[in-house]
Design a protein around this motif. Structure first.
Motif, PDB file in Angstrom:
ATOM      1  N   ALA A  14      18.685  68.103  54.487  1.00 45.31           N
ATOM      2  CA  ALA A  14      17.233  67.924  54.595  1.00 45.31           C
ATOM      3  C   ALA A  14      16.681  67.270  53.343  1.00 45.31           C
ATOM      4  CB  ALA A  14      16.549  69.270  54.833  1.00 45.31           C
ATOM      5  N   ASP A  25      13.329  67.758  61.096  1.00 41.83           N
ATOM      6  CA  ASP A  25      13.882  67.389  59.788  1.00 41.83           C
ATOM      7  C   ASP A  25      15.400  67.276  59.832  1.00 41.83           C
ATOM      8  OD1 ASP A  25      11.357  67.486  58.254  1.00 41.83           O
ATOM      9  OD2 ASP A  25      11.425  69.624  58.737  1.00 41.83           O
ATOM     10  N   PHE A  58      15.350  57.016  64.398  1.00 41.08           N
ATOM     11  CA  PHE A  58      14.699  58.157  63.754  1.00 41.08           C
ATOM     12  C   PHE A  58      15.275  58.341  62.349  1.00 41.08           C
ATOM     13  CE2 PHE A  58      15.088  58.913  68.343  1.00 41.08           C
ATOM     14  CZ  PHE A  58      13.754  59.064  68.703  1.00 41.08           C
ATOM     15  N   PRO A  59      15.059  57.366  61.468  1.00 36.29           N
ATOM     16  CA  PRO A  59      15.700  57.394  60.149  1.00 36.29           C
ATOM     17  C   PRO A  59      15.297  58.576  59.276  1.00 36.29           C
ATOM     18  CG  PRO A  59      14.006  55.694  60.241  1.00 36.29           C
ATOM     19  CD  PRO A  59      14.197  56.174  61.647  1.00 36.29           C
ATOM     20  N   ASP A  60      14.177  59.218  59.585  1.00 37.57           N
ATOM     21  CA  ASP A  60      13.754  60.364  58.773  1.00 37.57           C
ATOM     22  C   ASP A  60      14.463  61.657  59.157  1.00 37.57           C
ATOM     23  OD1 ASP A  60      11.979  58.787  57.353  1.00 37.57           O
ATOM     24  OD2 ASP A  60      10.307  59.193  58.714  1.00 37.57           O
ATOM     25  N   VAL A  61      15.185  61.635  60.266  1.00 42.13           N
ATOM     26  CA  VAL A  61      15.904  62.832  60.726  1.00 42.13           C
ATOM     27  C   VAL A  61      17.300  62.848  60.105  1.00 42.13           C
ATOM     28  CG1 VAL A  61      16.817  64.081  62.709  1.00 42.13           C
ATOM     29  CG2 VAL A  61      14.635  62.869  62.902  1.00 42.13           C
ATOM     30  N   SER A  62      17.627  63.919  59.402  1.00 44.62           N
ATOM     31  CA  SER A  62      18.974  64.086  58.849  1.00 44.62           C
ATOM     32  C   SER A  62      19.863  64.730  59.906  1.00 44.62           C
ATOM     33  CB  SER A  62      18.933  64.964  57.602  1.00 44.62           C
ATOM     34  OG  SER A  62      18.162  64.352  56.581  1.00 44.62           O
ATOM     35  N   GLU A  71       8.620  66.496  66.063  1.00 43.18           N
ATOM     36  CA  GLU A  71       9.070  66.161  64.711  1.00 43.18           C
ATOM     37  C   GLU A  71      10.188  67.112  64.292  1.00 43.18           C
ATOM     38  OE1 GLU A  71       5.835  66.071  61.999  1.00 43.18           O
ATOM     39  OE2 GLU A  71       4.946  64.260  62.868  1.00 43.18           O
ATOM     40  N   ARG A 124      20.146  57.236  63.663  1.00 45.38           N
ATOM     41  CA  ARG A 124      20.039  56.456  62.422  1.00 45.38           C
ATOM     42  C   ARG A 124      19.130  55.250  62.607  1.00 45.38           C
ATOM     43  NH1 ARG A 124      25.349  54.963  62.171  1.00 45.38           N
ATOM     44  NH2 ARG A 124      24.611  53.121  61.090  1.00 45.38           N
ATOM     45  N   LYS A 175      18.086  64.971  51.844  1.00 50.39           N
ATOM     46  CA  LYS A 175      18.677  63.616  51.858  1.00 50.39           C
ATOM     47  C   LYS A 175      19.884  63.508  50.930  1.00 50.39           C
ATOM     48  CE  LYS A 175      15.583  62.376  54.785  1.00 50.39           C
ATOM     49  NZ  LYS A 175      15.940  62.326  56.216  1.00 50.39           N
TER      50      LYS A 175
END
Length: 211
Positions: free
Chosen positions: A119, A49, A73-77, A47, A70, A121
Motif C-alpha cells: 500500500a 488501495d 488502475f495504476p493506483d491500486v497495489s 476505490e 496495472r 508503494k
C-alpha cells in the motif's frame, strides 16, 4: 484506513481471509470477487488501495488481471496471494508489476505487514523470495527456462499448456492469430520444445498449471 479487495475463486478462502483481517483496525475489506471479471468490475465501482489476487481464477487468470490493473488502475497495489510456492511464480509476478507475492498459508501478521508494505508503494519480499532474488543476483541459482519469459509469453504459454487453441487465445487476449502464432514459435524456441504437447508436459513437470 486501507481499503482491501479479495479476489479468489473459492468462497471459503475469501471468507477465511476476510475473517483473518476482520479485526485489523487499519484495514477495511471493500469488496470480494470470485473471478477476474468480477474484480475488474468492482474496481470500476469501488476505490481500493490493495487487491489480494489469486493466480488461479476462472476465465481471466490472475496474470491477466494483474496486467489490466496495472494499465487501468495504476493506483491500486496488487499483492499476489497464491497457493503456489514462491519458486514457481514469485519472481515473475514481481518483475511484471505485482507489489508482492505471499503464500496462502502465511501468518496473519505477515499478511498485514505485506498489505501495508505494498500500500506504501514498496515491494513486499518474503524471506523465501529474497533468497531467490539473492541467488539470481549472485548467479548461484539455476534458473528454469520459463523464468526468462516475458509476462505476455507466460500468458500464452500457460494457455497453450492447458490445451487452448491459438484462435481462442487470440480472442481472449485481444490479439491477432498471427501474433499468438509468433508467440508460440518464440516459446518453443526459448524452452527448446517441439510441440504443444511438450509445452503441456513442461508445465506439468514444473508445477505451473493453474487449476
Amino acid at each position: 484506513m486501507l481499503r482491501v479487495g479479495i479476489v479468489d475463486d473459492h468462497q471459503i478462502v475469501r471468507a477465511g481471509f476476510k475473517e483473518m483481517l476482520g479485526d485489523a483496525v487499519q484495514l477495511r475489506i471493500v469488496f470480494e470477487a470470485g473471478s477476474g471479471e468480477e474484480a475488474l468490475s468492482a474496481l470500476r465501482e469501488q476505490e481500493c488501495d490493495v487487491m489480494l489476487l489469486d493466480l488461479s481464477l476462472p476465465g481471466q487468470s490472475g496474470m491477466d488481471v494483474l496486467r489490466i490493473v496495472r494499465q487501468r488502475f495504476p493506483d491500486v497495489s496488487v499483492l499476489v496471494l497464491s497457493g503456489f510456492p514462491e519458486e514457481r511464480y514469485a519472481l515473475s509476478m514481481i518483475r511484471n508489476g505485482a507489489g508482492g507475492y505471499i503464500c496462502k498459508d502465511c501468518e496473519r501478521d505477515e499478511l498485514i505487514k505485506a498489505i501495508q508494505t505494498v500500500a506504501a508503494k514498496r515491494r513486499y519480499v518474503s524471506a523465501k523470495t529474497a533468497e531467490l532474488l539473492a541467488e539470481e543476483m549472485l548467479g548461484g541459482g539455476v534458473s528454469s527456462p520459463h523464468e526468462s519469459l516475458s509476462e505476455r509469453e507466460m500468458q500464452v504459454f500457460l494457455r497453450l499448456a492447458k490445451g487452448e487453441s491459438v484462435s481462442d487465445i487470440a480472442d481472449t487476449l485481444n490479439l491477432s492469430v498471427k501474433t499468438i502464432s509468433t508467440y508460440r514459435t518464440r516459446l518453443l524456441e526459448k524452452l527448446e520444445l517441439a510441440s504443444n504437447a511438450e509445452l503441456a508436459a513442461y508445465a506439468v513437470r514444473n508445477g505451473l498449471l493453474m487449476e
